[in-house]
Design an enzyme around this catalytic site. Structure first.
Site, PDB file in Angstrom:
ATOM      1  N   HIS A  83       4.609  -6.206  11.052  1.00 58.01           N
ATOM      2  CA  HIS A  83       4.097  -6.543   9.734  1.00 58.01           C
ATOM      3  C   HIS A  83       5.060  -7.506   9.050  1.00 58.01           C
ATOM      4  O   HIS A  83       6.231  -7.205   8.923  1.00 58.01           O
ATOM      5  CB  HIS A  83       3.986  -5.259   8.918  1.00 58.01           C
ATOM      6  CG  HIS A  83       3.076  -5.389   7.763  1.00 58.01           C
ATOM      7  ND1 HIS A  83       3.354  -6.203   6.707  1.00 58.01           N
ATOM      8  CD2 HIS A  83       1.884  -4.812   7.499  1.00 58.01           C
ATOM      9  CE1 HIS A  83       2.367  -6.119   5.848  1.00 58.01           C
ATOM     10  NE2 HIS A  83       1.458  -5.286   6.292  1.00 58.01           N
ATOM     11  N   TYR A 213       1.999  -5.931  -3.952  1.00 63.44           N
ATOM     12  CA  TYR A 213       2.741  -5.529  -5.158  1.00 63.44           C
ATOM     13  C   TYR A 213       2.013  -6.121  -6.356  1.00 63.44           C
ATOM     14  O   TYR A 213       1.974  -7.349  -6.504  1.00 63.44           O
ATOM     15  CB  TYR A 213       4.163  -6.085  -5.135  1.00 63.44           C
ATOM     16  CG  TYR A 213       5.037  -5.542  -4.023  1.00 63.44           C
ATOM     17  CD1 TYR A 213       5.493  -4.226  -4.056  1.00 63.44           C
ATOM     18  CD2 TYR A 213       5.433  -6.353  -2.958  1.00 63.44           C
ATOM     19  CE1 TYR A 213       6.300  -3.726  -3.052  1.00 63.44           C
ATOM     20  CE2 TYR A 213       6.249  -5.862  -1.945  1.00 63.44           C
ATOM     21  CZ  TYR A 213       6.678  -4.544  -2.006  1.00 63.44           C
ATOM     22  OH  TYR A 213       7.482  -4.055  -1.006  1.00 63.44           O
ATOM     23  N   PRO A 305      12.074   4.439  -3.603  1.00 61.71           N
ATOM     24  CA  PRO A 305      11.256   3.872  -2.516  1.00 61.71           C
ATOM     25  C   PRO A 305      10.786   2.439  -2.780  1.00 61.71           C
ATOM     26  O   PRO A 305      10.009   1.898  -2.003  1.00 61.71           O
ATOM     27  CB  PRO A 305      10.070   4.836  -2.414  1.00 61.71           C
ATOM     28  CG  PRO A 305      10.038   5.614  -3.655  1.00 61.71           C
ATOM     29  CD  PRO A 305      11.380   5.526  -4.319  1.00 61.71           C
TER      30      PRO A 305
END
Ligand code: RFL
Length: 402
Positions: A83, A213, A305
């Site tokens: 990815h 995002y 995270p």
């Protein structure tokens, strides 16, 4: 302690007693076992629970190299997906960073953490490794000497005292390792970022062929692939939110809104199978060794995270510690052990710095006198990332780098 109490406490031993069967504990255990170092893993939960706890999913190239170096990459080589693109969505539109091809960028390998844990456990047990499930470390004592002990409570209520030469605390931020540190022995640097996320796992295929995002006036939203039919999403939420107060419909409607589905395409909906509220906090303990006790993974440092570094740090630190323990126990060379803390902390602070940068990029400053000023800076930071090749190269290097 009375004599009769002594009589009831069973004793056992291993050269290295490892507390916790997460990525940190299991990488360490595999490496020690292969080098012929006698060790045991003591784990509070049952095997089923350990193998099914869905958490991280993005493995950095360096993490994959560590696992490859030691032949621990079987599952991720077969089933992991490469990815290399992320997409930012903002009020100014969207832009993509092909981080795999930028600067010193490389792809991530998407491989669910619980599958990695199951692989590591399988290999360790098949090679004859000792592990005790449903066994909670209640205290770690005598860490200043050469025979530290770990007292555990087993599932049937029996107390067992494990004696070792060294103890590796791989038991996370609330484990027995941190509790064993004498007051004042270790400094804890802590930051509460004042932001919370609703962490979600959806039984739905990824909706975007990139990590997403979204920066929205209502808060951050994130999208990360996990497998062909499971996707992780995040929604910034108010501190103190109860996860169950969000219905599946609330979640998908809010994700649609913040990810601007109307403009950029619909999200593929599915049943939400996990909801957890995560308060974004970071901390670093310094140093990571106290006598015979070593802190590894989340026990050493908690990382938000936001940049997907936690599991990667755990693997990296476990390798550093394993090689140092082998040098000490097999070759009589204690030198590398004296450097464990400093070496691990270098990686930890690098990762903390980038994670912190990501948090400031993805969330509006709240509760500060200069929130509007901070917002201006954030807007400018995003614009620079959108347009500056140098900034994009820096991002790519830090996003995948460890
Ligand atoms: P773990 O995995 O928490 O394992 C610790 C183990 O110790 C056991 N334990 C005890 N055992 C015996 N006695 C006691 N007293 C014990 N106390 C605890 C626990 O049962 C457990 O089995 O720690 P480790 O090995 O240090 O690994 C750290 C990672 O798990 C963690 O950093 C990551 O999951 C963080 N993280 C992510 N990291 C990434 O690199 N990439 C990601 O994409 C990513 N996504 C995430 C994440 C963490 C998340 N949560 C849970 C906050 C997404 C989420 C939602």
């Amino acid at each position: 302690m009375t004599e009769s109490t002594h009589a009831r406490v069973a004793e056992d031993s291993a050269e290295v007693v490892i507390v916790g069967a997460g990525p940190a504990g299991l990488v360490l255990a595999n490496l020690l076992l292969r080098a012929g170092v006698d060790c045991v893993v003591l784990e509070r939960s049952g095997r089923d629970d350990v193998e099914n706890r869905a958490r991280a999913g993005f493995l950095a190239p360096e993490t994959v190299r560590v696992l490859q170096r030691h032949g621990l990459d079987g599952g991720l080589s077969r089933r992991g997906q490469q990815h290399g693109v992320c997409e930012f969505r903002t009020v100014d539109g969207r832009f993509r960073l092909d981080y795999e091809r930028l600067g010193k960028g490389e792809p991530h390998t998407v491989y669910p953490q619980h599958e990695l844990v199951a692989d590591l456990l399988g290999q360790y047990v098949d090679a004859g490794g000792r592990v005790r499930f449903d066994t909670e470390a209640v205290s770690i004592d005598d860490i200043g000497g050469s025979a530290p002990t770990v007292t555990v409570r087993e599932a049937d209520g029996r107390t067992v005292r494990w004696r070792g030469r060294y103890v590796a605390a791989c038991d996370g931020r609330h484990g027995a390792g941190r509790r064993a540190l004498p007051p004042g022995a270790v400094r804890r640097h802590h930051r509460d970022h004042g932001v919370s996320w609703l962490g979600l796992l959806a039984e739905a295929p990824p909706s975007i062929d990139a990590v997403g995002y979204a920066v929205h006036p209502r808060g951050f939203a994130g999208h990360m692939a996990r497998s062909a039919d499971i996707t992780r999403y995040y929604l910034q939420c108010a501190r103190g939110t109860r996860p169950e107060s969000w219905t599946d419909k609330d979640i998908w409607d809010e994700l649609d809104l913040r990810m601007r589905a109307e403009e950029f395409g619909p999200l593929t909906r599915g049943r939400v199978i996990q909801r957890t509220v995560i308060d974004l906090e970071s901390d670093v303990l310094e140093p990571l060794r106290h006598g015979a006790l070593f802190l590894v993974g989340d026990a050493a440092a908690l990382i938000s995270p936001s940049a997907a570094k936690g599991a990667n740090l755990a693997v990296l630190e476990a390798e550093i510690l394993a090689l140092a323990l082998v040098a000490d126990l097999n070759d009589g060379d204690p030198e590398p052990l004296t450097h464990y803390s400093a070496r691990a902390l270098d990686h930890i602070w690098r990762a903390q710095e980038f994670s912190h940068w990501m948090i400031r990029l993805l969330h509006a400053a709240t509760g500060t006198d200069d929130a509007a000023f901070q917002e201006g800076l954030r807007h400018s930071r995003m614009a620079s990332l959108r347009t500056s090749a140098g900034h994009q190269d820096w991002f790519a290097e830090n996003y995948v780098g460890m």
